[in-house]
Design an enzyme around this catalytic site. Structure first.
Site: not given
Ligand code: 9MR
Length: 479
Positions: A165, A208, A244, A273, A275
């Site tokens: 990001e 990513n 997402h 990722e 969903d």
């Molecule tokens: O699913 C992840 C969640 O458990 C964490 O609290 C959060 C912060 O670290 O990150 C979530 O995963 C993220 C991913 O690492 C990057 N893209 C966005 C995802 C959703 O926030």
């Protein structure tokens, strides 16, 4: 010539599932346990799930059986990994990786440099701010971090989300709130990828990004950024689109065209990722069937682009998803965005994913070879096209129904030029079966934009391919 007749395999079921006509009810899949991983293995594709260090045994069992890839959901983020400067706690990451490897899963490293939420430790910004030369200090920290983390797992993690990001949340420019951007500008990406590459030269290094599927301007920003990195010789091998789909289900045509844009840069692409929450389909007569259609569209878009090599869902099952605690989506809980329901049963979306994976095995490769004396064709009058249907399993040129073949914009009939078939050893050392067909068209040359072939297989699969040099074209399922 070797004539190999592989067992016939019907795509009728797959096709009707995609069309929604056979969508089973939740938990009532007709497929055998492990069908998803099996379908992916068969075509050299990866289906993955995000795995956190505290995921319970039942969910891990599903992951090991149904997926071929695991992404560390949180355990490799710099924040959780490094509570204080120079201090690393690898115990959680080790636990996930030590479980995933013997489970036969490919492991994706996620993520080395991410400045949102807990992606970066709190101490880093303070340290950089206090440094006499903040840029030099951050650069040195990044290089040490890459060496420490990527180096520790060198040879074990086949892909890394090196940078996560980098762009502003809703725009295509670099994120002005990002510590790395503020301190080093765009050069932070170069530093990150070069350091990761030095630490593990065999790892595939990904950039990513999130929300680009829904924001065309952000996607253009991503492409422009990657093009600049490639022009600077930065070792980047792939782009991850997070997927997402919080606001709308995937648009399969737009998504496929994004995947093709990335492929055209010579890079791999994965959906990293995914969903697709059930709330998007609240007004549909059968929300689970509508969600299955969306997953089918998503899988079909990816499997039809050769450079798209994997799809990872952000979790294993609906009982454990970040969306149920994320501030924008928690009011919709349970969001039920994944392929398995909260009791671990496969959903209709699972069947749709399996069905779409079957489409991967058809690739159509069309080559124009005008006047090649080896083909014993009069070079001045006629063209020859070689049509190959390539697949890991199931289909080859014997599956073409000759009468369905059409050539060029007018769909002119094709007849065997000679043959009927021959073997060709391709660059991977694999033997392909090809068929040569003769056109009535004159003046053909390699890469001719009109040199397109379409037809059907005995199983009713429509295919189409054009001469694009060495690029392999997609196929489509017949309605
Ligand atoms: O699913 C992840 C969640 O458990 C964490 O609290 C959060 C912060 O670290 O990150 C979530 O995963 C993220 C991913 O690492 C990057 N893209 C966005 C995802 C959703 O926030």
């Amino acid at each position: 010539m070797r004539r190999v007749r592989r067992p016939a395999r019907s795509l009728a079921l797959a096709t009707s599932l995609l069309a929604g006509t056979l969508a089973p009810s939740a938990g009532a899949t007709h497929l055998a346990p492990g069908a998803l991983a099996e379908a992916a293995h068969r075509v050299g594709f990866h289906v993955g799930a995000a795995i956190d260090h505290d995921l319970d045994a039942a969910r891990r069992e599903i992951a090991a059986r149904e997926f071929t890839s695991a992404t560390l959901e949180n355990s490799l983020k710099w924040g959780p990994l490094s509570p204080a400067p120079g201090v690393y706690d690898f115990s959680r990451a080790d636990a996930v990786i030590d479980w995933a490897e013997p489970s036969g899963l490919r492991v994706r490293g996620h993520t080395l440099f991410w400045d949102r939420l807990n992606g970066t430790p709190g101490w880093l910004a303070d340290e950089v701010a206090a440094a006499p030369d903040p840029a030099a200090h951050l650069r040195q920290r990044m290089e040490t971090h890459a060496q420490t983390v990527v180096g520790r797992y060198a040879g074990r993690l086949s892909q890394w989300d090196v940078v996560n990001e980098p762009l502003a949340a809703l725009r295509g420019d670099l994120d002005p709130l990002n510590l790395f951007v503020q301190t080093l500008g765009e050069s932070y990406l170069d530093i990150a990828f070069r350091a990761a590459h030095a630490a593990d030269p065999d790892a595939e290094l990904f950039l990513n990004e999130t929300l680009v599927e829904l924001l065309p301007a952000k996607f253009e920003g991503l492409i422009a950024l990657v093009e600049r990195m490639l022009a600077r010789g930065v070792p980047i091998h792939g782009v991850g689109l997070q997927g997402h789909f919080l606001l709308a289900p995937p648009d399969p045509f737009a998504l496929r065209s994004q995947l093709e844009r990335i492929a055209a840069l010579g890079l791999r692409v994965e959906l990293t990722e995914v969903d697709i929450p059930i709330s998007l389909f609240a007004s549909a007569p059968d929300p689970l069937a509508a969600q299955a259609q969306a997953y089918g569209d998503l899988f079909e878009a990816c499997v039809s682009v050769r450079a798209c090599t994997g799809i990872t869902t952000w979790g294993v099952d609906d009982g454990h998803t970040w969306l149920d605690s994320f501030f924008l989506t928690q009011q919709n809980a349970p969001n039920r965005p994944l392929l398995f329901d909260a009791s671990g049963q496969p959903k209709p979306a699972y069947d749709a994913a399996v069905a779409a994976l079957a489409l991967r095995i058809i690739d159509v490769d069309v080559d124009v070879a005008p006047g090649d004396p080896g083909y014993r064709i009069n070079p001045s009058s006629r063209g020859v096209v070689a049509v190959a249907i390539l697949g890991a399993d199931g289909f080859d040129v014997f599956d073409i129904v000759p009468a369905t073949l059409g050539f060029g914009p007018a769909g002119a009939p094709l007849a065997h030029a000679h043959g009927p078939h021959y073997e060709d050893v391709n660059e991977d050392g694999r033997t392909d079966l090809l068929a040569h067909y003769r056109t009535q068209q004159t003046g053909l040359s390699a890469g001719d934009p009109d040199a397109c072939v379409s037809g059907r297989t005995v199983d009713g699969l429509a295919f189409a391919g054009c001469d694009r040099g060495s690029v392999v074209e997609r196929s489509t399922a017949s309605p």
